[in-house]
Motif scaffolding. Structure first.
Motif, PDB file in Angstrom:
ATOM      1  N   SER A 165      66.906  28.605  18.300  1.00  0.00           N
ATOM      2  CA  SER A 165      67.177  29.825  17.537  1.00  0.00           C
ATOM      3  C   SER A 165      67.965  29.505  16.267  1.00  0.00           C
ATOM      4  O   SER A 165      67.736  30.120  15.224  1.00  0.00           O
ATOM      5  N   GLU A 166      68.828  28.515  16.344  1.00  0.00           N
ATOM      6  CA  GLU A 166      69.561  28.128  15.135  1.00  0.00           C
ATOM      7  C   GLU A 166      68.632  27.487  14.109  1.00  0.00           C
ATOM      8  O   GLU A 166      68.767  27.708  12.907  1.00  0.00           O
ATOM      9  N   MET A 167      67.708  26.680  14.591  1.00  0.00           N
ATOM     10  CA  MET A 167      66.763  26.064  13.659  1.00  0.00           C
ATOM     11  C   MET A 167      66.009  27.137  12.886  1.00  0.00           C
ATOM     12  O   MET A 167      65.853  27.069  11.664  1.00  0.00           O
ATOM     13  N   VAL A 168      65.570  28.145  13.615  1.00  0.00           N
ATOM     14  CA  VAL A 168      64.822  29.224  12.963  1.00  0.00           C
ATOM     15  C   VAL A 168      65.725  29.981  11.999  1.00  0.00           C
ATOM     16  O   VAL A 168      65.334  30.292  10.869  1.00  0.00           O
ATOM     17  N   ARG A 169      66.936  30.245  12.433  1.00  0.00           N
ATOM     18  CA  ARG A 169      67.848  30.992  11.572  1.00  0.00           C
ATOM     19  C   ARG A 169      68.094  30.227  10.268  1.00  0.00           C
ATOM     20  O   ARG A 169      67.990  30.789   9.171  1.00  0.00           O
ATOM     21  N   VAL A 170      68.394  28.954  10.398  1.00  0.00           N
ATOM     22  CA  VAL A 170      68.683  28.155   9.212  1.00  0.00           C
ATOM     23  C   VAL A 170      67.448  28.051   8.311  1.00  0.00           C
ATOM     24  O   VAL A 170      67.548  28.149   7.085  1.00  0.00           O
ATOM     25  N   LEU A 171      66.296  27.894   8.930  1.00  0.00           N
ATOM     26  CA  LEU A 171      65.076  27.774   8.123  1.00  0.00           C
ATOM     27  C   LEU A 171      64.810  29.056   7.339  1.00  0.00           C
ATOM     28  O   LEU A 171      64.534  29.023   6.140  1.00  0.00           O
ATOM     29  N   SER A 183      61.270  14.982  14.582  1.00  0.00           N
ATOM     30  CA  SER A 183      60.961  13.586  14.299  1.00  0.00           C
ATOM     31  C   SER A 183      62.265  12.854  14.294  1.00  0.00           C
ATOM     32  O   SER A 183      62.990  12.845  13.320  1.00  0.00           O
ATOM     33  N   SER A 184      62.574  12.247  15.414  1.00  0.00           N
ATOM     34  CA  SER A 184      63.898  11.654  15.493  1.00  0.00           C
ATOM     35  C   SER A 184      63.950  10.304  14.812  1.00  0.00           C
ATOM     36  O   SER A 184      64.998   9.862  14.393  1.00  0.00           O
ATOM     37  N   HIS A 185      62.816   9.663  14.675  1.00  0.00           N
ATOM     38  CA  HIS A 185      62.866   8.339  14.092  1.00  0.00           C
ATOM     39  C   HIS A 185      63.230   8.396  12.620  1.00  0.00           C
ATOM     40  O   HIS A 185      62.878   9.325  11.920  1.00  0.00           O
ATOM     41  N   SER A 186      63.906   7.379  12.212  1.00  0.00           N
ATOM     42  CA  SER A 186      64.372   7.367  10.833  1.00  0.00           C
ATOM     43  C   SER A 186      63.251   6.936   9.903  1.00  0.00           C
ATOM     44  O   SER A 186      62.203   6.488  10.320  1.00  0.00           O
ATOM     45  N   GLY A 187      63.506   7.098   8.644  1.00  0.00           N
ATOM     46  CA  GLY A 187      62.571   6.631   7.655  1.00  0.00           C
ATOM     47  C   GLY A 187      61.220   7.306   7.738  1.00  0.00           C
ATOM     48  O   GLY A 187      60.193   6.747   7.378  1.00  0.00           O
ATOM     49  N   ASP A 188      61.226   8.520   8.219  1.00  0.00           N
ATOM     50  CA  ASP A 188      59.969   9.239   8.318  1.00  0.00           C
ATOM     51  C   ASP A 188      59.494   9.615   6.917  1.00  0.00           C
ATOM     52  O   ASP A 188      60.132  10.386   6.217  1.00  0.00           O
ATOM     53  N   CYS A 198      65.259  18.805  13.762  1.00  0.00           N
ATOM     54  CA  CYS A 198      65.912  18.888  15.054  1.00  0.00           C
ATOM     55  C   CYS A 198      66.576  17.553  15.318  1.00  0.00           C
ATOM     56  O   CYS A 198      65.905  16.543  15.492  1.00  0.00           O
ATOM     57  N   GLY A 199      67.871  17.557  15.294  1.00  0.00           N
ATOM     58  CA  GLY A 199      68.590  16.302  15.402  1.00  0.00           C
ATOM     59  C   GLY A 199      68.863  15.774  14.009  1.00  0.00           C
ATOM     60  O   GLY A 199      68.093  15.981  13.087  1.00  0.00           O
ATOM     61  N   LYS A 200      69.973  15.082  13.871  1.00  0.00           N
ATOM     62  CA  LYS A 200      70.359  14.600  12.551  1.00  0.00           C
ATOM     63  C   LYS A 200      69.409  13.507  12.089  1.00  0.00           C
ATOM     64  O   LYS A 200      69.254  12.495  12.755  1.00  0.00           O
ATOM     65  N   PRO A 201      68.777  13.716  10.953  1.00  0.00           N
ATOM     66  CA  PRO A 201      67.858  12.687  10.475  1.00  0.00           C
ATOM     67  C   PRO A 201      68.648  11.514   9.912  1.00  0.00           C
ATOM     68  O   PRO A 201      69.487  11.706   9.037  1.00  0.00           O
ATOM     69  N   ILE A 202      68.400  10.343  10.437  1.00  0.00           N
ATOM     70  CA  ILE A 202      69.010   9.175   9.828  1.00  0.00           C
ATOM     71  C   ILE A 202      68.128   8.802   8.654  1.00  0.00           C
ATOM     72  O   ILE A 202      66.986   9.190   8.577  1.00  0.00           O
ATOM     73  N   SER A 259      69.496  12.225   1.420  1.00  0.00           N
ATOM     74  CA  SER A 259      69.564  13.522   0.748  1.00  0.00           C
ATOM     75  C   SER A 259      69.842  14.662   1.716  1.00  0.00           C
ATOM     76  O   SER A 259      69.814  14.503   2.919  1.00  0.00           O
ATOM     77  N   ARG A 260      70.090  15.794   1.152  1.00  0.00           N
ATOM     78  CA  ARG A 260      70.495  16.916   1.971  1.00  0.00           C
ATOM     79  C   ARG A 260      69.291  17.544   2.651  1.00  0.00           C
ATOM     80  O   ARG A 260      68.480  18.219   2.036  1.00  0.00           O
ATOM     81  N   VAL A 261      69.222  17.349   3.949  1.00  0.00           N
ATOM     82  CA  VAL A 261      68.211  18.002   4.753  1.00  0.00           C
ATOM     83  C   VAL A 261      68.943  18.794   5.826  1.00  0.00           C
ATOM     84  O   VAL A 261      69.858  18.278   6.459  1.00  0.00           O
ATOM     85  N   SER A 262      68.546  20.033   6.003  1.00  0.00           N
ATOM     86  CA  SER A 262      69.166  20.830   7.049  1.00  0.00           C
ATOM     87  C   SER A 262      68.826  20.255   8.405  1.00  0.00           C
ATOM     88  O   SER A 262      67.736  19.724   8.603  1.00  0.00           O
ATOM     89  N   TYR A 263      69.750  20.379   9.339  1.00  0.00           N
ATOM     90  CA  TYR A 263      69.402  19.989  10.687  1.00  0.00           C
ATOM     91  C   TYR A 263      70.265  20.733  11.688  1.00  0.00           C
ATOM     92  O   TYR A 263      71.347  21.214  11.367  1.00  0.00           O
TER      93      TYR A 263
END
Lengths: 343, 343
Positions: B313-319, B138-143, B159-163, B167-171
Motif C-alpha cells: 500500500s505504501e508503494m502505491v501511495r508513493v507512486l 527487482s532486487s538485483h543491482s545494476g538493473d 520494492c526494496g532499496k535499489p543498490i 540517483s534518486r529512486v523512490s523505494y
DNA sequence: ACACCGTGTGTGCACGCTCCCAATCATCCG
DNA sequence: CGGATGATTGGGAGCGTGCACACACGGTGT
C-alpha cells in the motif's frame, strides 16, 4: 535509434512526424503499421527508417478509440484470497499467460474480484469494453461474474471446466479424471489394496473429476467401494492434515492415499508422520499438481503433473481466437505421472 | 439500472447520450464526471440519473488521448523466473498492489522482463507513456531497465532499496537490518553462542542489510567475527540446503543459524535433519519473511515478518504521489519477530 | 447606472489514430 | 487505342473525451 535523449518529458512523436520524416502521408504510415499491405517497397523502407529515427511508438489509446478494441486482456481471479496465496499453480498460470500474451504484444491486466463490491466494479469495467477478453480463474461453480460476462458476450476462457454454467464457455483444463486414474492405477500396481482418497472441494471440477477417476479405477479393478476411504478437503494444507486423520480413524488398515493436491498431500504427510506411519512403507501417498511443494516434502512426493505451461498458452490461444470471432472451444490436455519417493 | 440487456454487443452509450438524456451539455456531464465542481445540484442530479439509466461508463481511451495520462500502472518484474515462482512474497505483494490500486480505480498491468528482448519491448512500452508509472520488483543491482526508466523520467517506486542506482529512486522497504538484528538478538537471548548465517545474494539489499544486522549484533555482544559461520545463498531452497552443509563442515559446533529467507530455511532444516542435528535442541533456526513456507516446515519456523500488506500500500501511495508531481521518497517499515518452534 | 465578481453552462477544438474514398498511375485486355 | 483493372497514395472524417473559452446570470460595490 536516435532517441529523444534530452532530459525531461517532451511530447512523443506522432504518426504525423513519421509521415513527414518519411515524405509520405499518414495513411501510408498507418498501412505499414498494420501489416504493410498496399505499400510500395520504397515507401515501406522509408517509413521504417523514419520510425527508427524518430523513436515512434504507436499511441494505443488513439488506436483503440477508433478500432473499438483495447488490445489488452484481463486475468480475472474470483477465488478467495487464501487460495491465491497458497496455490503455486496460480503463479505458473499467471506467468504463462503473461508471456503468451506478450508474444502478441498484448498487456495483461490483473483483476481480483474478492468482495462483492470489487466484483461489481470489475464487471462494469470489463463490460464497458476496456479489455477485449478475459482469462478466468475461478474453479467454484455458480460464479455470478462468469454468467454476467457470458451474457454480455465478452470473450472468455476459463481455466478448468466450469461447472454450473450450462452455456457454452470456452475452457482449457488438464485431464483431471485421467490423471487420477493413472495415479490410482499406479498405487494399485504397487500392491496396495486399501487406497484412500482426499478429494478437493466437490463444487470444483478438480474435486469431482479426480474423485470420479479414483472410483472408476477401483471399480475396474473389481474392488468394492468403501466410503470410509473417501474424505473431502478444500485444497489447503490443513484440510489435508484433517482429512488424513479422519481416514486413519475410519480405515486404520489404509495402505495408500491419493490426495487431490500436493498442498493437501503435505498435510497428509504431516498427519501420517504424527500417527507413526512410515511413507511409503506403511502408506503410499500420491499427490496432484506437481507443484514446488511436491519437492519440499520428505519424502518427495509422487504426483500428477499438470501441463501448466501448455494450459496457459492454450488459454491465450483460444481467447485470441475467440476475440477474432471464432466459436467457443474446449481443450483438454493430458497429464503425466511423476514418480518420486512417496510411493 | 436499465442496461442494454438485449443480447449481442452494440455501441455503448457516450457522454453525448448522457447529456441528451439529462438535458444538459457534454461539458456539464464531463464536469460531473471529474469532481462535480461548478455544477448546480439540479444538473448534478439529472446527470447522475442519466448515467444510471444509460449505464454509461467513461471511455478511458478517449480520456487518455486528451489527458495524456493512461490511468494505469505497470507492475514490473525483472527477476529471473525461478524466484517469481518460489518466492511467496511476490504473491502477497502483487495482490496488495492490485488491491491498493483498485481503490483508485487504476488497473495494474503485469509485466515480466525476463529476457533481453522482453526488456527492450517493455522499456519501449513504458517510455511511450502507456502506463503512468511503474512498481518495480527487482532486487538485483545494476538493473539496466530501472536506469532507463529513471532517465526517461517515468514515475517509479522500487520494492526494496535499489543498490547501484546512485540517483534518486523512490523505494519502500522493510527494515531488513533491524529485522536481522532482532532475530540475532533473539538467538543470543536463548543462550546460543555460535550463531551462523546464510545470507541472501550480496548484490541485493536484503542480502547485504540482513548480513550487516547480523554482524552488528554479534559485535555489540562482544563476540568476535568468525567467517566460517557466514555463507551466502540465493534465496532458493536448495541454496539453503547447500549453505547449511557448508556451515556444518566449517563450524561443527554451530548452535544456531540465522537464515535470510524462509525458503532457504526450509533447505537448512532439511540439511540439519540429514546431519542428525535436532532443531531447536542442537541448532536453533531463524528465518526471514514469515512466508507460508514458515508454517509448512517441521518444526514451524521462527521468522521475521515483513509487513507486506503495508509495503504494497505504501508503494502505491508513493507512486501515485509521484505521478501527481511530488518528489521521490523512501519509506522504511518496521518488521516483527514471530516466535515459533524452531528456536 | 455602471463595472465587477463568482458560479454555472454551452461549444469549438484538439488529442493521434484508422478507415474510407477518391485520385493517380502503370499495366493489361480486347 | 479506349477502357478496365489493380496497385499505391493522399487526405478528410470522425472515434469520445477534456479543456479553454465565451457567455449568461444574479448579486455586490461604487
Amino acid at each position: 535509434m536516435t532517441m529523444n535523449s534530452s532530459g525531461g518529458r517532451r511530447k512523443p512523436p506522432t504518426i504525423h512526424d513519421v509521415a513527414r520524416e518519411a515524405g509520405v502521408s499518414r495513411g501510408t504510415v498507418s498501412r505499414v503499421l498494420n501489416g504493410g499491405h498496399y505499400v510500395s517497397p520504397a515507401a515501406h523502407e522509408a517509413v521504417n527508417a523514419a520510425i527508427r529515427k524518430t523513436g515512434y511508438v504507436v499511441n494505443r489509446h488513439a488506436r483503440s478509440l477508433i478500432t473499438g478494441r483495447s488490445d489488452s486482456v484481463g486475468f480475472l481471479l474470483t477465488e478467495p484470497q487464501e487460495r491465491f496465496f497458497e496455490d503455486p499453480n496460480f503463479n505458473v498460470l499467471l506467468r504463462g499467460c503473461t508471456q503468451a500474451l506478450a508474444a502478441h504484444d498484448i498487456p495483461l491486466l490483473l483483476m481480483l474480484a474478492g468482495t462483492e463490491g470489487e466484483r461489481r466494479r470489475i464487471t462494469r469495467y470489463i463490460t464497458a469494453g476496456h479489455v477485449d477478453g478475459v482469462l478466468l480463474v475461478s474453479s467454484h461453480s455458480g460464479d455470478p461474474i462468469a454468467e454476467q460476462l457470458r451474457a454480455a458476450d465478452v470473450p472468455l476462457v476459463a481455466c478448468g471446466k466450469p461447472i454450473g454454467l450450462g452455456s457454452r464457455v470456452s475452457y482449457v483444463a488438464a485431464d483431471d479424471r485421467d490423471g487420477a486414474r493413472e495415479m490410482v492405477r499406479h498405487l494399485l500396481s504397487l500392491g496396495r489394496r486399501r487406497v484412500g482418497v482426499v478429494t478437493g472441494p466437490l463444487d470444483t471440477p478438480g474435486g469431482v473429476e479426480r474423485l470420479a477417476g479414483y472410483r472408476e479405477v477401483l471399480a475396474e479393478a473389481g474392488m468394492e467401494a468403501d466410503e470410509r476411504l473417501v474424505v473431502s478437503g478444500d485444497y489447503s494444507r490443513v484440510s489435508g492434515e484433517l482429512g488424513a486423520e479422519r481416514l486413519l480413524a475410519q480405515a486404520p488398515d489404509m495402505d495408500a492415499v491419493f490426495v487431490a493436491s500436493d498442498l493437501m498431500a503435505q498435510g497428509v504427510l504431516t498427519a501420517l508422520e504424527r500417527a507413526g506411519r512410515r511413507v511409503p512403507q506403511d502408506v503410499a501417498v500420491g499427490g496432484f499438481d506437481d507443484s514446488p511443494a511436491a519437492l519440499a516434502t520428505r519424502p518427495e512426493l509422487t504426483t500428477i503433473r499438470q501441463p501448466w505451461d501448455r494450459i496457459s498458452s492454450e488459454m491465450v490461444r483460444v481467447l485470441l481466437a475467440q476475440i477474432g470471432g471464432e466459436e467457443a472451444a474446449a481443450v483438454i490436455l493430458p497429464t503425466e505421472l511423476v514418480k518420486r519417493e512417496s510411493t
